[in-house]
Enzyme design. Structure first.
Site, short mmCIF file in Angstrom:
data_model
loop_
_atom_site.label_atom_id
_atom_site.label_comp_id
_atom_site.label_asym_id
_atom_site.label_seq_id
_atom_site.Cartn_x
_atom_site.Cartn_y
_atom_site.Cartn_z
N CYS A 104 -2.72 9.04 49.51
CA CYS A 104 -2.48 10.35 48.91
C CYS A 104 -0.99 10.58 48.66
O CYS A 104 -0.59 11.09 47.61
CB CYS A 104 -2.98 11.48 49.82
N ASP A 105 -0.16 10.23 49.64
CA ASP A 105 1.24 10.68 49.62
C ASP A 105 2.29 9.58 49.53
O ASP A 105 3.48 9.87 49.38
CB ASP A 105 1.51 11.52 50.88
N CYS A 138 -2.20 10.36 55.21
CA CYS A 138 -2.86 9.62 54.14
C CYS A 138 -1.84 8.94 53.24
O CYS A 138 -1.20 9.58 52.41
CB CYS A 138 -3.74 10.56 53.31
#
Length: 315
Positions: A143-144, A140
């Protein structure tokens, strides 16, 4: 099968942000929810080391810690949180039947599905090693990606999602190397052109991942193999992103619920309702677009509110 049948007002299948949020709302509405956590209690977030984009955590929080807090909050209002997972359902009648671990039969007036989706990985031992360590493997970018700002990363994939994630990373990272196994993209033309026209994205066609290289704790490079020549190149990278798709955990619902071509549950737009009255869905089991903790929590709230209104209208 069990001889005893348990009757509940609200059954929640699966945990994670959607399931736990649904439990919080359902419990506060006196629906006495029973939640089965599934095979991965806490969902995909339990594999995420740092969560920095969920509102209310100015210093960030680990995925497992956040899930424990959500679970405790749901319990505080009386949610019955249990181990186990649904193995079979029968949504053909007004009473929704669900079997847990092939042994416990539950008859529920309402069911909230929050079984999520599972990211697909390449399955390389080195990839799995650094995924478990939280040392640079992710599925992701949203997300990261922030953790790799001004660094060099590698992303694997050839579809629209891969292109979208590569473009997202290009705004954060110094360089993005995109590995595409075949000689062409599977993405739409507009998405392909977007990555091709981004200066800091390098595209390697006919290329597959041979190994994720690291120092035992974090990723330092990726070994890539040209499928035509057999040549192996080591690409310096601190992050390795896999964008080859997700599989929604919805197989047991296929006989009763409307699913799209990849298995995501179809909800009635603007609601958490499915095609079966009294059955609702939240989180990544229905969402193949956003796939964020905050959107999962939001749709978990919607599912509980829709279920509460369904019960109110029924009684």
């Amino acid at each position: 099968m069990s001889d005893t049948i348990e009757k509940v007002k609200c059954l929640i299948i699966g945990s994670g942000p959607a399931g736990y949020t649904a439990a919080i709302y359902a419990a506060r509405a006196n629906m006495f929810p029973v939640l089965y956590q599934g095979q991965q209690p806490g969902g995909q977030l339990t594999t995420t080391n740092e969560v920095e984009n969920f509102p209310g955590y100015p210093d960030g929080v680990t995925g497992p810690e956040m899930m424990v807090q959500l679970q405790e909050q749901a319990k505080r209002f009386g949610s019955d949180i249990r181990d186990g997972w649904a193995t079979k359902v029968d949504f053909s009648g007004e009473i929704h039947k669900v079997w847990i671990n092939d042994t416990i039969e539950i008859h529920a007036e309402t069911v909230i599905i929050s079984t999520g989706a599972t990211a697909k990985y390449l399955g390389l031992p080195s990839e799995q090693k650094y995924l478990k360590l939280g040392g640079g493997v992710s599925a992701c970018a949203v997300c990261d990606g922030f953790f790799y700002r001004n660094q060099e990363v590698v992303i694997v994939g050839a579809g629209d999602s891969a292109c979208e994630e590569a473009h997202y990373l290009s705004n954060i990272c110094k360089k993005v190397t995109m590995l595409v196994r075949s000689d062409k993209f599977r993405a739409s033309k507009i998405m392909e052109e977007r990555v091709r026209n981004t200066p800091n994205i390098e595209i390697l066609l006919h290329t597959e991942t041979e190994e994720v290289v690291g120092d035992g704790q974090v990723v330092t490079a990726v070994k890539a193999k040209n499928r035509t020549t057999g040549e192996i190149t080591e690409i310096p990278a601190t992050g390795f992103f896999v964008a080859i798709g997700h599989k929604p955990n919805t197989d047991i619902f296929a006989d009763y619920l409307d699913l799209d071509e990849t298995g995501y549950i179809k909800n009635i737009p603007g609601t958490a309702k499915t095609n079966v009255p009294g059955v609702f869905v939240g989180g990544d089991a229905a969402d193949h677009v956003y796939r964020q903790a905050i959107t999962a929590a939001g749709t978990g709230c919607m599912a509980a509110l829709d279920a509460e209104r369904y019960l109110a209208a029924k009684h």
